[in-house]
Design an enzyme around this catalytic site. Sequence first.
Site, PDB file in Angstrom:
ATOM      1  N   SER A 190       6.815   7.176  13.167  1.00 45.96           N
ATOM      2  CA  SER A 190       6.519   7.043  11.733  1.00 45.96           C
ATOM      3  C   SER A 190       5.965   8.360  11.206  1.00 45.96           C
ATOM      4  O   SER A 190       4.929   8.848  11.673  1.00 45.96           O
ATOM      5  CB  SER A 190       5.496   5.939  11.506  1.00 45.96           C
ATOM      6  OG  SER A 190       5.008   6.036  10.182  1.00 45.96           O
ATOM      7  N   HIS A 198      10.997   6.764  11.201  1.00 47.11           N
ATOM      8  CA  HIS A 198      10.509   5.643  10.398  1.00 47.11           C
ATOM      9  C   HIS A 198       9.809   6.189   9.153  1.00 47.11           C
ATOM     10  O   HIS A 198       8.842   6.943   9.246  1.00 47.11           O
ATOM     11  CB  HIS A 198       9.536   4.848  11.268  1.00 47.11           C
ATOM     12  CG  HIS A 198       9.019   3.588  10.661  1.00 47.11           C
ATOM     13  ND1 HIS A 198       9.714   2.398  10.692  1.00 47.11           N
ATOM     14  CD2 HIS A 198       7.856   3.316  10.020  1.00 47.11           C
ATOM     15  CE1 HIS A 198       9.005   1.454  10.099  1.00 47.11           C
ATOM     16  NE2 HIS A 198       7.864   1.983   9.686  1.00 47.11           N
ATOM     17  N   ASP A 234       7.853   5.212   5.776  1.00 48.85           N
ATOM     18  CA  ASP A 234       7.098   4.128   5.136  1.00 48.85           C
ATOM     19  C   ASP A 234       7.026   4.355   3.636  1.00 48.85           C
ATOM     20  O   ASP A 234       6.324   5.246   3.158  1.00 48.85           O
ATOM     21  CB  ASP A 234       5.684   4.076   5.732  1.00 48.85           C
ATOM     22  CG  ASP A 234       5.692   3.579   7.167  1.00 48.85           C
ATOM     23  OD1 ASP A 234       6.125   2.439   7.390  1.00 48.85           O
ATOM     24  OD2 ASP A 234       5.282   4.349   8.063  1.00 48.85           O
ATOM     25  N   MET A 258       5.702   3.079   0.226  1.00 50.02           N
ATOM     26  CA  MET A 258       4.639   2.190  -0.290  1.00 50.02           C
ATOM     27  C   MET A 258       4.454   2.433  -1.781  1.00 50.02           C
ATOM     28  O   MET A 258       4.492   3.583  -2.235  1.00 50.02           O
ATOM     29  CB  MET A 258       3.317   2.488   0.415  1.00 50.02           C
ATOM     30  CG  MET A 258       3.380   2.393   1.929  1.00 50.02           C
ATOM     31  SD  MET A 258       1.744   2.542   2.631  1.00 50.02           S
ATOM     32  CE  MET A 258       2.136   2.822   4.366  1.00 50.02           C
ATOM     33  N   HIS A 271      11.145   1.646   5.922  1.00 52.99           N
ATOM     34  CA  HIS A 271      10.315   0.438   5.885  1.00 52.99           C
ATOM     35  C   HIS A 271       9.747   0.348   4.473  1.00 52.99           C
ATOM     36  O   HIS A 271       8.849   1.106   4.107  1.00 52.99           O
ATOM     37  CB  HIS A 271       9.205   0.554   6.947  1.00 52.99           C
ATOM     38  CG  HIS A 271       8.217  -0.566   6.933  1.00 52.99           C
ATOM     39  ND1 HIS A 271       7.022  -0.501   7.614  1.00 52.99           N
ATOM     40  CD2 HIS A 271       8.242  -1.787   6.340  1.00 52.99           C
ATOM     41  CE1 HIS A 271       6.354  -1.628   7.429  1.00 52.99           C
ATOM     42  NE2 HIS A 271       7.060  -2.421   6.646  1.00 52.99           N
ATOM     43  N   MET A 318       7.576  -1.085   1.834  1.00 54.92           N
ATOM     44  CA  MET A 318       6.409  -1.926   1.512  1.00 54.92           C
ATOM     45  C   MET A 318       6.244  -1.874   0.003  1.00 54.92           C
ATOM     46  O   MET A 318       5.310  -1.272  -0.535  1.00 54.92           O
ATOM     47  CB  MET A 318       5.177  -1.392   2.253  1.00 54.92           C
ATOM     48  CG  MET A 318       5.192  -1.743   3.734  1.00 54.92           C
ATOM     49  SD  MET A 318       4.119  -0.686   4.702  1.00 54.92           S
ATOM     50  CE  MET A 318       5.223   0.688   4.960  1.00 54.92           C
ATOM     51  N   MET A 358       5.112  -7.099  11.944  1.00 50.24           N
ATOM     52  CA  MET A 358       3.996  -6.170  11.739  1.00 50.24           C
ATOM     53  C   MET A 358       2.851  -6.526  12.684  1.00 50.24           C
ATOM     54  O   MET A 358       2.439  -7.687  12.764  1.00 50.24           O
ATOM     55  CB  MET A 358       3.496  -6.248  10.284  1.00 50.24           C
ATOM     56  CG  MET A 358       4.436  -5.672   9.249  1.00 50.24           C
ATOM     57  SD  MET A 358       4.864  -3.929   9.506  1.00 50.24           S
ATOM     58  CE  MET A 358       3.261  -3.124   9.370  1.00 50.24           C
ATOM     59  N   ASP A 383       5.543  -2.699  14.601  1.00 48.13           N
ATOM     60  CA  ASP A 383       5.019  -1.560  13.837  1.00 48.13           C
ATOM     61  C   ASP A 383       3.534  -1.778  13.572  1.00 48.13           C
ATOM     62  O   ASP A 383       3.148  -2.782  12.970  1.00 48.13           O
ATOM     63  CB  ASP A 383       5.795  -1.476  12.510  1.00 48.13           C
ATOM     64  CG  ASP A 383       5.349  -0.319  11.620  1.00 48.13           C
ATOM     65  OD1 ASP A 383       4.590   0.543  12.091  1.00 48.13           O
ATOM     66  OD2 ASP A 383       5.794  -0.300  10.453  1.00 48.13           O
TER      67      ASP A 383
HETATM   68  C1  DX5 Z   1       1.733   0.824   8.342  1.00 46.38           C
HETATM   69  C2  DX5 Z   1       3.071   1.438   8.562  1.00 46.38           C
HETATM   70  C3  DX5 Z   1       3.279   2.024   9.900  1.00 46.38           C
HETATM   71  C4  DX5 Z   1       2.302   3.111  10.283  1.00 46.38           C
HETATM   72  C5  DX5 Z   1       2.020   2.895  11.722  1.00 46.38           C
HETATM   73  O1  DX5 Z   1       1.774  -0.009   7.247  1.00 46.38           O
HETATM   74  O2  DX5 Z   1       4.098   0.497   8.362  1.00 46.38           O
HETATM   75  O3  DX5 Z   1       4.621   2.455  10.086  1.00 46.38           O
HETATM   76  O4  DX5 Z   1       2.769   4.405  10.101  1.00 46.38           O
HETATM   77  O5  DX5 Z   1       1.042   3.784  12.117  1.00 46.38           O
HETATM   78  P1  DX5 Z   1       0.357   3.690  13.547  1.00 46.38           P
HETATM   79  O6  DX5 Z   1       1.439   3.773  14.565  1.00 46.38           O
HETATM   80  O7  DX5 Z   1      -0.577   4.837  13.559  1.00 46.38           O
HETATM   81  O8  DX5 Z   1      -0.349   2.355  13.590  1.00 46.38           O
HETATM   82 ZN    ZN Z   2       6.120   1.088   8.923  1.00 48.66          ZN
END
Ligand code: DX5
Ligand code: ZN
Length: 227
Positions: free
Chosen positions: A8, A32, A34, A36, A65, A67, A136, A174
């Site tokens: 990520s 990956h 993210d 948001m 991903h 969110m 998750m 994740d």
């Molecule tokens: C959190 C994200 C993850 C995040 C994971 O909401 O979806 O992808 O980057 O980070 P780590 O691996 O540090 O928990």
């Molecule tokens: Zn993620």
Amino acid sequence: MGLRISPSILSADFGHLVDECERVSGAADWLHVDVMDNHFVPNLTLGLPIVESLIAQVTTPIDCHLMISDADRWAPGYAEAGAASVTFHVEAAANPRQVARDIRAAGARAGMAIKPGTRIEEYIDVIDELDMVLIMTVEPGFGGQSFMSDQLAKVRTLREVIKNKDLDVWIQVDGGVSVKTIEQCADAGADTFVAGSAVYNTQDPVAAIAQLRTLAETASDSSWWCK
Ligand code: DX5
Ligand code: ZN
């Protein structure tokens, strides 16, 4: 068995995003990303223009991903942009089945993510429209949180369903995935692993990926679901 490591970039240096992505090229199966929106989750990262730019410049396939609220409206655009995989949250979709169809029709693999408080049982019938389910293992929104091992029961349930129905659906985990937790994930039935801080907050991200991969491979080879 085949498994995938998807670092990520949430834990990477956003000022040098393309370089950070290329640091793991050849070692990572996916990158990956993210997305948001500060609405579905209390954090804001990046959106479609930056994802489009990464897709154009980075060699590793992009695993988005999302969110974000209103996945029905926004998710297909990430597939149209050329992401290899687009995962929406079931909690943010009015019609998860249709979102999955739209993502696939636009040429990407369709993934559906489930927050820690959401039951998997209610969505089992959507699985045949999906290429991946993301369980998750933290509350979505931030990197570096502690792994929630109670979520692995969902991974086991899902793996049983996939195995019994002989489906080709990947199970991604994740959140808090690291050298300490990846074996439990693989043993429960996960085959696709996101790791942010466990890759990018190390001196050598390529070596970190290799170590995670070895641990996951060994654990899944001796697991109940691989036999
Ligand atoms: C959190 C994200 C993850 C995040 C994971 O909401 O979806 O992808 O980057 O980070 P780590 O691996 O540090 O928990
Ligand atoms: Zn993620």
